[in-house]
Design a protein around this motif. Structure first.
Motif, PDB file in Angstrom:
ATOM      1  N   MET A   1       5.222  23.545   5.199  1.00  0.00           N
ATOM      2  CA  MET A   1       4.024  22.458   5.218  1.00  0.00           C
ATOM      3  C   MET A   1       3.883  21.823   3.971  1.00  0.00           C
ATOM      4  N   LEU A   2       3.179  21.011   3.818  1.00  0.00           N
ATOM      5  CA  LEU A   2       3.022  20.001   2.578  1.00  0.00           C
ATOM      6  C   LEU A   2       2.114  20.827   1.747  1.00  0.00           C
ATOM      7  N   ASN A   3       2.343  20.771   0.673  1.00  0.00           N
ATOM      8  CA  ASN A   3       1.387  21.200  -0.550  1.00  0.00           C
ATOM      9  C   ASN A   3       0.403  20.096  -0.664  1.00  0.00           C
ATOM     10  N   GLU A   4      -0.909  20.404  -0.142  1.00  0.00           N
ATOM     11  CA  GLU A   4      -1.773  19.371  -0.187  1.00  0.00           C
ATOM     12  C   GLU A   4      -2.111  18.621  -1.580  1.00  0.00           C
ATOM     13  N   PRO A   5      -2.328  19.420  -2.701  1.00  0.00           N
ATOM     14  CA  PRO A   5      -2.618  18.619  -3.914  1.00  0.00           C
ATOM     15  C   PRO A   5      -1.280  17.773  -4.401  1.00  0.00           C
ATOM     16  N   ILE A   6      -0.171  18.341  -4.292  1.00  0.00           N
ATOM     17  CA  ILE A   6       0.893  17.466  -4.707  1.00  0.00           C
ATOM     18  C   ILE A   6       1.121  16.283  -3.844  1.00  0.00           C
ATOM     19  N   PHE A   7       0.968  16.560  -2.532  1.00  0.00           N
ATOM     20  CA  PHE A   7       0.904  15.165  -1.777  1.00  0.00           C
ATOM     21  C   PHE A   7       0.072  14.282  -2.152  1.00  0.00           C
ATOM     22  N   ALA A  28      10.608   6.551 -11.069  1.00  0.00           N
ATOM     23  CA  ALA A  28       9.540   6.057 -11.704  1.00  0.00           C
ATOM     24  C   ALA A  28       8.213   7.087 -11.065  1.00  0.00           C
ATOM     25  N   LEU A  29       8.257   7.197  -9.822  1.00  0.00           N
ATOM     26  CA  LEU A  29       6.910   7.890  -9.249  1.00  0.00           C
ATOM     27  C   LEU A  29       7.005   9.368  -9.763  1.00  0.00           C
ATOM     28  N   TYR A  30       8.224  10.034  -9.737  1.00  0.00           N
ATOM     29  CA  TYR A  30       8.719  11.496 -10.473  1.00  0.00           C
ATOM     30  C   TYR A  30       7.881  11.393 -11.732  1.00  0.00           C
ATOM     31  N   SER A  31       8.698  10.641 -12.434  1.00  0.00           N
ATOM     32  CA  SER A  31       8.278  10.470 -13.918  1.00  0.00           C
ATOM     33  C   SER A  31       6.902  10.339 -14.125  1.00  0.00           C
ATOM     34  N   ALA A  32       6.143   9.608 -13.363  1.00  0.00           N
ATOM     35  CA  ALA A  32       4.546   9.466 -13.627  1.00  0.00           C
ATOM     36  C   ALA A  32       3.945  10.636 -13.284  1.00  0.00           C
ATOM     37  N   HIS A  33       4.530  11.355 -12.262  1.00  0.00           N
ATOM     38  CA  HIS A  33       4.004  12.444 -11.745  1.00  0.00           C
ATOM     39  C   HIS A  33       3.898  13.511 -12.659  1.00  0.00           C
ATOM     40  N   ARG A  34       5.086  13.775 -13.282  1.00  0.00           N
ATOM     41  CA  ARG A  34       5.389  14.570 -14.303  1.00  0.00           C
ATOM     42  C   ARG A  34       4.261  14.249 -15.608  1.00  0.00           C
ATOM     43  N   HIS A  35       4.293  13.064 -15.959  1.00  0.00           N
ATOM     44  CA  HIS A  35       3.475  12.779 -17.111  1.00  0.00           C
ATOM     45  C   HIS A  35       1.829  12.931 -16.810  1.00  0.00           C
ATOM     46  N   PHE A  36       1.464  12.483 -15.686  1.00  0.00           N
ATOM     47  CA  PHE A  36      -0.113  12.503 -15.497  1.00  0.00           C
ATOM     48  C   PHE A  36      -0.543  13.923 -14.947  1.00  0.00           C
ATOM     49  N   PHE A  37       0.306  14.687 -14.171  1.00  0.00           N
ATOM     50  CA  PHE A  37      -0.082  15.751 -13.445  1.00  0.00           C
ATOM     51  C   PHE A  37       0.794  16.884 -14.052  1.00  0.00           C
ATOM     52  N   PRO A  38       0.673  17.375 -15.328  1.00  0.00           N
ATOM     53  CA  PRO A  38       1.720  18.499 -15.896  1.00  0.00           C
ATOM     54  C   PRO A  38       1.203  19.791 -15.203  1.00  0.00           C
ATOM     55  N   GLN A  39       2.154  20.549 -14.837  1.00  0.00           N
ATOM     56  CA  GLN A  39       1.744  21.544 -14.278  1.00  0.00           C
ATOM     57  C   GLN A  39       1.727  22.805 -15.212  1.00  0.00           C
ATOM     58  N   GLU A  93      -1.414  14.068  -5.269  1.00  0.00           N
ATOM     59  CA  GLU A  93      -0.950  13.275  -6.306  1.00  0.00           C
ATOM     60  C   GLU A  93      -0.017  12.134  -6.090  1.00  0.00           C
ATOM     61  N   TYR A  94       0.904  12.319  -5.595  1.00  0.00           N
ATOM     62  CA  TYR A  94       2.104  11.436  -5.184  1.00  0.00           C
ATOM     63  C   TYR A  94       1.318  10.091  -4.450  1.00  0.00           C
ATOM     64  N   LEU A  95       0.471  10.377  -3.665  1.00  0.00           N
ATOM     65  CA  LEU A  95       0.051   9.257  -2.822  1.00  0.00           C
ATOM     66  C   LEU A  95      -1.053   8.306  -3.745  1.00  0.00           C
ATOM     67  N   ILE A  96      -1.583   8.848  -4.794  1.00  0.00           N
ATOM     68  CA  ILE A  96      -2.559   8.322  -5.736  1.00  0.00           C
ATOM     69  C   ILE A  96      -1.516   7.574  -6.606  1.00  0.00           C
ATOM     70  N   LEU A  97      -0.363   8.334  -7.312  1.00  0.00           N
ATOM     71  CA  LEU A  97       0.443   7.562  -7.927  1.00  0.00           C
ATOM     72  C   LEU A  97       1.250   6.419  -7.218  1.00  0.00           C
ATOM     73  N   PHE A  98       1.597   6.532  -6.006  1.00  0.00           N
ATOM     74  CA  PHE A  98       2.118   5.308  -5.223  1.00  0.00           C
ATOM     75  C   PHE A  98       1.382   4.254  -5.130  1.00  0.00           C
ATOM     76  N   VAL A  99      -0.008   4.374  -4.863  1.00  0.00           N
ATOM     77  CA  VAL A  99      -1.133   3.408  -4.578  1.00  0.00           C
ATOM     78  C   VAL A  99      -1.315   2.562  -6.012  1.00  0.00           C
ATOM     79  N   CYS A 100      -1.358   3.312  -7.124  1.00  0.00           N
ATOM     80  CA  CYS A 100      -1.530   2.875  -8.480  1.00  0.00           C
ATOM     81  C   CYS A 100      -0.236   1.995  -8.894  1.00  0.00           C
ATOM     82  N   GLY A 101       0.767   2.462  -8.381  1.00  0.00           N
ATOM     83  CA  GLY A 101       2.246   1.748  -9.081  1.00  0.00           C
ATOM     84  C   GLY A 101       2.532   0.873  -8.046  1.00  0.00           C
TER      85      GLY A 101
END
Length: 86
Positions: A1-7, A75-86, A9-17
């Protein structure tokens, strides 16, 4: 199953990028025609490109497409690690 919050977050970053992705595509491919031509070369077997005399164009277009996908994914992965640290 997809992890809802991560999906989400990536969707938000994709739209912004998206403007940056389109700008990178414009630099690498020049136009939509160049992008779709790279896709066509990716899907055509190499032996067909060799027989048509388009082997060097095929290799160059495929390389550009893979570089584009690698840079966008990185770039998407890097932005995810920067803006949404775990």
């Amino acid at each position: 199953m997809l992890n809802e919050p991560i999906f989400r977050e990536y969707l938000i970053l994709f739209v912004c990028g998206l403007p940056a992705i389109l700008a990178l595509g414009k630099i690498l491919f020049g136009s939509w025609h160049g992008f779709f031509e790279s896709l066509r070369f990716l899907l055509v077997p190499d032996i067909i490109s060799i027989l048509r005399g388009e082997w060097t164009e095929d290799q160059w277009a495929t390389l550009k497409l893979f570089v584009f996908l690698f840079l966008c994914g990185g770039a998407l992965y890097s932005a995810h690690r920067h803006f949404f640290p775990q």
